[in-house]
Design a protein around this motif. Structure first.
Motif, mmCIF file in Angstrom:
data_model
loop_
_atom_site.group_PDB
_atom_site.id
_atom_site.type_symbol
_atom_site.label_atom_id
_atom_site.label_comp_id
_atom_site.label_asym_id
_atom_site.label_seq_id
_atom_site.Cartn_x
_atom_site.Cartn_y
_atom_site.Cartn_z
ATOM 1 N N UNK A 27 4.297 -15.670 6.623
ATOM 2 C CA UNK A 27 3.232 -15.282 5.826
ATOM 3 C C UNK A 27 1.843 -14.788 6.932
ATOM 4 N N UNK A 28 1.473 -13.549 6.511
ATOM 5 C CA UNK A 28 0.290 -12.917 7.383
ATOM 6 C C UNK A 28 -0.895 -12.467 6.608
ATOM 7 N N UNK A 29 -1.858 -12.209 7.217
ATOM 8 C CA UNK A 29 -3.212 -11.855 6.942
ATOM 9 C C UNK A 29 -3.253 -10.425 7.460
ATOM 10 N N UNK A 30 -3.341 -9.334 6.509
ATOM 11 C CA UNK A 30 -3.319 -8.006 7.202
ATOM 12 C C UNK A 30 -4.954 -7.358 6.583
ATOM 13 N N UNK A 31 -5.384 -6.678 7.504
ATOM 14 C CA UNK A 31 -6.684 -6.014 7.103
ATOM 15 C C UNK A 31 -6.293 -4.461 6.932
ATOM 16 N N UNK A 32 -6.630 -3.892 5.766
ATOM 17 C CA UNK A 32 -6.302 -2.421 5.457
ATOM 18 C C UNK A 32 -7.539 -1.688 5.655
ATOM 19 N N UNK A 33 -7.602 -0.787 6.662
ATOM 20 C CA UNK A 33 -8.699 0.118 6.970
ATOM 21 C C UNK A 33 -8.925 0.858 5.815
ATOM 22 N N UNK A 34 -10.241 1.485 5.567
ATOM 23 C CA UNK A 34 -10.494 2.436 4.830
ATOM 24 C C UNK A 34 -9.552 3.665 4.666
ATOM 25 N N UNK A 35 -8.830 3.805 5.657
ATOM 26 C CA UNK A 35 -7.924 5.088 5.832
ATOM 27 C C UNK A 35 -6.606 4.662 5.413
ATOM 28 N N UNK A 36 -6.519 3.374 4.991
ATOM 29 C CA UNK A 36 -5.272 3.152 4.579
ATOM 30 C C UNK A 36 -4.014 2.572 5.472
ATOM 31 N N UNK A 37 -4.495 2.467 6.910
ATOM 32 C CA UNK A 37 -3.696 1.981 7.801
ATOM 33 C C UNK A 37 -4.096 0.481 8.171
ATOM 34 N N UNK A 38 -3.059 -0.216 8.436
ATOM 35 C CA UNK A 38 -3.066 -1.671 8.922
ATOM 36 C C UNK A 38 -3.986 -1.625 10.193
ATOM 37 N N UNK A 39 -5.263 -2.253 10.266
ATOM 38 C CA UNK A 39 -5.720 -2.358 11.604
ATOM 39 C C UNK A 39 -5.858 -3.800 12.272
ATOM 40 N N UNK A 40 -5.395 -4.771 11.540
ATOM 41 C CA UNK A 40 -5.431 -5.995 12.182
ATOM 42 C C UNK A 40 -4.502 -6.828 11.470
ATOM 43 N N UNK A 41 -3.595 -7.605 12.120
ATOM 44 C CA UNK A 41 -2.530 -8.529 11.644
ATOM 45 C C UNK A 41 -2.578 -9.828 12.315
#
Length: 96
Positions: A27-41
């Motif tokens: 289980x992970x937490x992912x940050x999806x940037x405004x451009x749709x790319x995953x910026x942090x996991x």
């Protein structure tokens, strides 16, 4: 409307773990940037380190549609579960 995944990448099952647990999940937490790319996991909870690294690498390759708020793209945080199924050692076309 939540982001929709438009590019997927599958994690590899570490060869050192073959023959251990047949099914595992991370289980992970992912940050999806405004451009749709995953910026942090980041990892949530406990997981076998090799599986966690493989899951994180795969999620970093995912791409999403933009999420709009008041007609502007925004960053979104999501919880994702990456499931691992141990690869079969059986050759295609062979019978058990």
């Amino acid at each position: 409307m939540p982001p929709r995944k438009i590019r997927d990448a599958h994690p590899y099952y570490p060869s050192a773990l073959r023959g251990t647990e047949p099914v595992a999940s991370v289980e992970l937490e992912a940050v999806i940037g405004p451009d749709g790319y995953v910026s942090d996991v980041r990892l949530l909870g406990d997981a076998q380190p090799d599986l966690a690294q493989s899951a994180m690498a795969a999620v970093r390759e995912w791409r999403y549609t933009e999420t709009l708020l008041n007609c502007k793209p925004v960053e979104v945080m999501m919880t994702v579960t990456v499931n691992f199924n141990q690869p079969s050692t059986q050759k295609p076309g062979s019978r058990p």
